[in-house]
Design a protein around this motif. Structure first.
Motif, PDB file in Angstrom:
ATOM      1  N   GLY A 132       0.823  -1.212   0.000  1.00 58.50           N
ATOM      2  CA  GLY A 132       0.000   0.000   0.000  1.00 58.50           C
ATOM      3  C   GLY A 132       0.848   1.249   0.000  1.00 58.50           C
ATOM      4  N   ILE A 133       0.200   2.390   0.210  1.00 58.80           N
ATOM      5  CA  ILE A 133       0.890   3.669   0.161  1.00 58.80           C
ATOM      6  C   ILE A 133       1.924   3.787   1.277  1.00 58.80           C
ATOM      7  CG2 ILE A 133      -0.841   4.841   1.570  1.00 58.80           C
ATOM      8  CD1 ILE A 133       1.084   6.303  -1.442  1.00 58.80           C
ATOM      9  N   ALA A 134       1.700   3.108   2.396  1.00 61.44           N
ATOM     10  CA  ALA A 134       2.676   3.157   3.492  1.00 61.44           C
ATOM     11  C   ALA A 134       4.016   2.584   3.044  1.00 61.44           C
ATOM     12  CB  ALA A 134       2.147   2.396   4.705  1.00 61.44           C
ATOM     13  N   ARG A 135       3.982   1.462   2.314  1.00 62.89           N
ATOM     14  CA  ARG A 135       5.208   0.853   1.830  1.00 62.89           C
ATOM     15  C   ARG A 135       5.882   1.747   0.780  1.00 62.89           C
ATOM     16  NH1 ARG A 135       8.641  -1.940   4.141  1.00 62.89           N
ATOM     17  NH2 ARG A 135       9.982  -0.340   3.286  1.00 62.89           N
ATOM     18  N   ILE A 136       5.089   2.393  -0.057  1.00 63.50           N
ATOM     19  CA  ILE A 136       5.633   3.289  -1.079  1.00 63.50           C
ATOM     20  C   ILE A 136       6.347   4.468  -0.424  1.00 63.50           C
ATOM     21  CG2 ILE A 136       5.005   4.873  -2.957  1.00 63.50           C
ATOM     22  CD1 ILE A 136       2.753   2.963  -3.673  1.00 63.50           C
ATOM     23  N   ILE A 137       5.761   5.018   0.645  1.00 63.30           N
ATOM     24  CA  ILE A 137       6.394   6.138   1.357  1.00 63.30           C
ATOM     25  C   ILE A 137       7.704   5.679   1.985  1.00 63.30           C
ATOM     26  CG2 ILE A 137       6.146   7.697   3.311  1.00 63.30           C
ATOM     27  CD1 ILE A 137       3.154   7.801   2.730  1.00 63.30           C
ATOM     28  N   CYS A 138       7.708   4.491   2.585  1.00 64.52           N
ATOM     29  CA  CYS A 138       8.928   3.974   3.197  1.00 64.52           C
ATOM     30  C   CYS A 138      10.030   3.761   2.166  1.00 64.52           C
ATOM     31  CB  CYS A 138       8.637   2.660   3.921  1.00 64.52           C
ATOM     32  SG  CYS A 138       7.714   2.844   5.466  1.00 64.52           S
ATOM     33  N   ASP A 139       9.671   3.257   0.998  1.00 69.13           N
ATOM     34  CA  ASP A 139      10.665   2.939  -0.021  1.00 69.13           C
ATOM     35  C   ASP A 139      11.193   4.173  -0.743  1.00 69.13           C
ATOM     36  OD1 ASP A 139      10.452   0.266   0.540  1.00 69.13           O
ATOM     37  OD2 ASP A 139       9.012  -0.156  -1.052  1.00 69.13           O
ATOM     38  N   GLY A 141      10.570   7.703   0.431  1.00 68.26           N
ATOM     39  CA  GLY A 141      10.789   8.881   1.262  1.00 68.26           C
ATOM     40  C   GLY A 141      12.219   8.953   1.762  1.00 68.26           C
ATOM     41  N   ILE A 142      12.760  10.155   1.835  1.00 68.06           N
ATOM     42  CA  ILE A 142      14.135  10.356   2.307  1.00 68.06           C
ATOM     43  C   ILE A 142      14.125  10.430   3.837  1.00 68.06           C
ATOM     44  CG2 ILE A 142      16.142  11.889   2.263  1.00 68.06           C
ATOM     45  CD1 ILE A 142      15.262  12.806  -0.504  1.00 68.06           C
ATOM     46  N   GLY A 143      14.804   9.497   4.453  1.00 69.57           N
ATOM     47  CA  GLY A 143      14.893   9.484   5.904  1.00 69.57           C
ATOM     48  C   GLY A 143      13.638   9.032   6.608  1.00 69.57           C
ATOM     49  N   VAL A 144      12.706   8.407   5.900  1.00 68.96           N
ATOM     50  CA  VAL A 144      11.461   7.937   6.511  1.00 68.96           C
ATOM     51  C   VAL A 144      11.710   6.596   7.181  1.00 68.96           C
ATOM     52  CG1 VAL A 144       9.072   7.262   6.108  1.00 68.96           C
ATOM     53  CG2 VAL A 144      10.052   9.160   4.828  1.00 68.96           C
ATOM     54  N   THR A 145      11.459   6.533   8.472  1.00 65.46           N
ATOM     55  CA  THR A 145      11.632   5.289   9.224  1.00 65.46           C
ATOM     56  C   THR A 145      10.331   4.784   9.823  1.00 65.46           C
ATOM     57  OG1 THR A 145      12.201   6.528  11.230  1.00 65.46           O
ATOM     58  CG2 THR A 145      14.028   5.847   9.792  1.00 65.46           C
ATOM     59  N   VAL A 162       4.129   3.143  12.719  1.00 72.97           N
ATOM     60  CA  VAL A 162       4.776   1.836  12.834  1.00 72.97           C
ATOM     61  C   VAL A 162       6.111   1.894  12.092  1.00 72.97           C
ATOM     62  CG1 VAL A 162       2.616   0.561  13.031  1.00 72.97           C
ATOM     63  CG2 VAL A 162       3.577   0.992  10.774  1.00 72.97           C
ATOM     64  N   PRO A 163       7.093   1.098  12.490  1.00 73.09           N
ATOM     65  CA  PRO A 163       8.380   1.081  11.787  1.00 73.09           C
ATOM     66  C   PRO A 163       8.219   0.570  10.354  1.00 73.09           C
ATOM     67  CG  PRO A 163       8.530   0.008  13.930  1.00 73.09           C
ATOM     68  CD  PRO A 163       7.079   0.215  13.659  1.00 73.09           C
TER      69      PRO A 163
END
Length: 208
Positions: A132-139, A141-145, A162-163
């Motif tokens: 989903g969009i959460a995984r896309i942001i993690c992959d 995003g710069i510095g997104v943890t 969530v991590p």
């Protein structure tokens, strides 16, 4: 809303007024008509708007409009209370949802549609649905943890951060075509053989 969107430029350009004028230029139906289209009870008096608009704002509307059917669509949308866990009112939510459904059904290449050569297999569809969009942001995003479990919804105790390590991703091996690897290997061998044939034969000179 306008101040947050355009900041200091709002002094030179009233975004809200422009939206209202676009509403009228396009000949859109009044706010009350869209309430009916969205399954809400049509308002016969200004007091009937209390189910979606606060009383103080309804009182303002009654001062600027002669009858409830004159209320512009954009004006009503801007004054509506937000839906639970959302950032828009019920009428705008209804319009957005309806348009998204139309776009999805009319798009021949929407990922859930089948019946054409490039359609996804059932295993590929399952992988797409698992992410989903959460995984896309993690992959990306710069510095997104950490991300909310459901980024499109407002942050709350039930939608906490969530991590990224715990956010499910997509298994791209489901797109691997084993025939392609075989063809690649054959092409590589054929190219090597052609290269050998193209090289001139080496001759040895007899000793003087």
């Amino acid at each position: 809303m306008a101040n947050r969107a355009v900041g200091e430029w709002h002094a030179a350009s009233d975004v809200i007024a422009i939206d209202i004028m676009r509403d009228r230029d396009a000949g859109l139906q009044p706010y009350n008509a869209y309430r009916k289209l969205c399954g809400m009870k049509p308002a016969h008096t200004f007091e009937d708007l209390h189910d979606t608009i606060d009383e103080d704002k309804v009182e303002i509307l009654s001062r600027y409009y002669d009858i409830v059917d004159d209320v512009d669509l954009m004006v009503g949308i801007y004054m509506e209370r937000m839906i639970p866990d959302g950032f828009v009112g019920p009428t705008l939510y209804c319009i957005m949802k309806h348009n998204l459904l139309l776009w999805r059904h009319s798009d021949k290449f929407f990922f859930e549609h089948g019946g054409f050569p490039a359609a996804l297999t059932n295993r590929q569809l399952q992988e797409v649905r698992n992410t989903g969009i959460a995984r896309i942001i993690c992959d990306n995003g710069i510095g997104v943890t950490h991300v909310p479990s459901h980024p499109f919804l407002r942050h709350s105790p039930s939608n906490d951060f969530v991590p990224c390590k715990k956010v499910p991703g997509i298994d791209l091996t489901k797109w691997k075509d084993h025939k392609c690897s075989y063809k690649h290997e054959m092409m590589k061998r054929n190219k090597e053989e052609e290269t050998k044939k193209a090289q001139p034969a080496q001759t040895t000179q007899p000793p003087a």
